[in-house]
Design a protein around this motif. Structure first.
Motif, PDB file in Angstrom:
ATOM      1  N   PRO A   1      49.860  41.552  41.044  1.00 33.17           N
ATOM      2  CA  PRO A   1      49.792  40.611  39.916  1.00 33.17           C
ATOM      3  C   PRO A   1      49.156  41.236  38.670  1.00 33.17           C
ATOM      4  CG  PRO A   1      49.002  39.558  41.919  1.00 33.17           C
ATOM      5  CD  PRO A   1      49.185  41.006  42.238  1.00 33.17           C
ATOM      6  N   GLY A   2      48.148  42.082  38.872  1.00 34.28           N
ATOM      7  CA  GLY A   2      47.510  42.737  37.732  1.00 34.28           C
ATOM      8  C   GLY A   2      48.461  43.663  37.003  1.00 34.28           C
ATOM      9  N   ARG A   3      49.240  44.411  37.767  1.00 30.50           N
ATOM     10  CA  ARG A   3      50.239  45.294  37.146  1.00 30.50           C
ATOM     11  C   ARG A   3      51.276  44.492  36.368  1.00 30.50           C
ATOM     12  NH1 ARG A   3      51.198  50.739  39.464  1.00 30.50           N
ATOM     13  NH2 ARG A   3      49.372  51.178  40.713  1.00 30.50           N
ATOM     14  N   ALA A   4      51.728  43.392  36.974  1.00 31.51           N
ATOM     15  CA  ALA A   4      52.732  42.553  36.314  1.00 31.51           C
ATOM     16  C   ALA A   4      52.160  41.947  35.030  1.00 31.51           C
ATOM     17  CB  ALA A   4      53.207  41.457  37.264  1.00 31.51           C
ATOM     18  N   LEU A   5      50.924  41.442  35.111  1.00 30.35           N
ATOM     19  CA  LEU A   5      50.295  40.853  33.928  1.00 30.35           C
ATOM     20  C   LEU A   5      50.151  41.885  32.816  1.00 30.35           C
ATOM     21  CD1 LEU A   5      48.909  38.501  32.518  1.00 30.35           C
ATOM     22  CD2 LEU A   5      46.785  39.195  33.643  1.00 30.35           C
ATOM     23  N   PHE A   6      49.697  43.083  33.176  1.00 31.10           N
ATOM     24  CA  PHE A   6      49.553  44.123  32.161  1.00 31.10           C
ATOM     25  C   PHE A   6      50.909  44.477  31.556  1.00 31.10           C
ATOM     26  CE2 PHE A   6      49.640  48.561  30.820  1.00 31.10           C
ATOM     27  CZ  PHE A   6      48.726  48.493  29.785  1.00 31.10           C
TER      28      PHE A   6
END
Length: 67
Positions: free
Chosen positions: A45-50
């Motif tokens: 999720p962090g990668r997607a958000l970034f």
């Protein structure tokens, strides 16, 4: 003129801090290390958000500057 001095000073301060962080042996001081931590890019999720945030900003900035 004042706006140029303020923005230039902010950019210069950021560059100086980044340079000092790169020369330091302490971990976690550079902008890229902070961004990785803030967005928690070690998670899916962090990668997607970034990716969404960075792409959105890049598109907005490009249109903003060229319009």
């Amino acid at each position: 003129m004042t706006a140029n001095l303020i923005w230039g000073g902010l950019l210069l301060a950021g560059l100086v801090y980044e340079f000092l962080a790169l020369r330091s042996t302490r971990r976690g001081d550079t902008l890229s290390e902070r961004v990785r931590a803030w967005f928690r890019v070690h998670t899916r999720p962090g990668r997607a958000l970034f990716a969404v945030a960075w792409t959105g900003f890049a598109v907005w900035f490009l249109v903003h500057i060229l319009a």
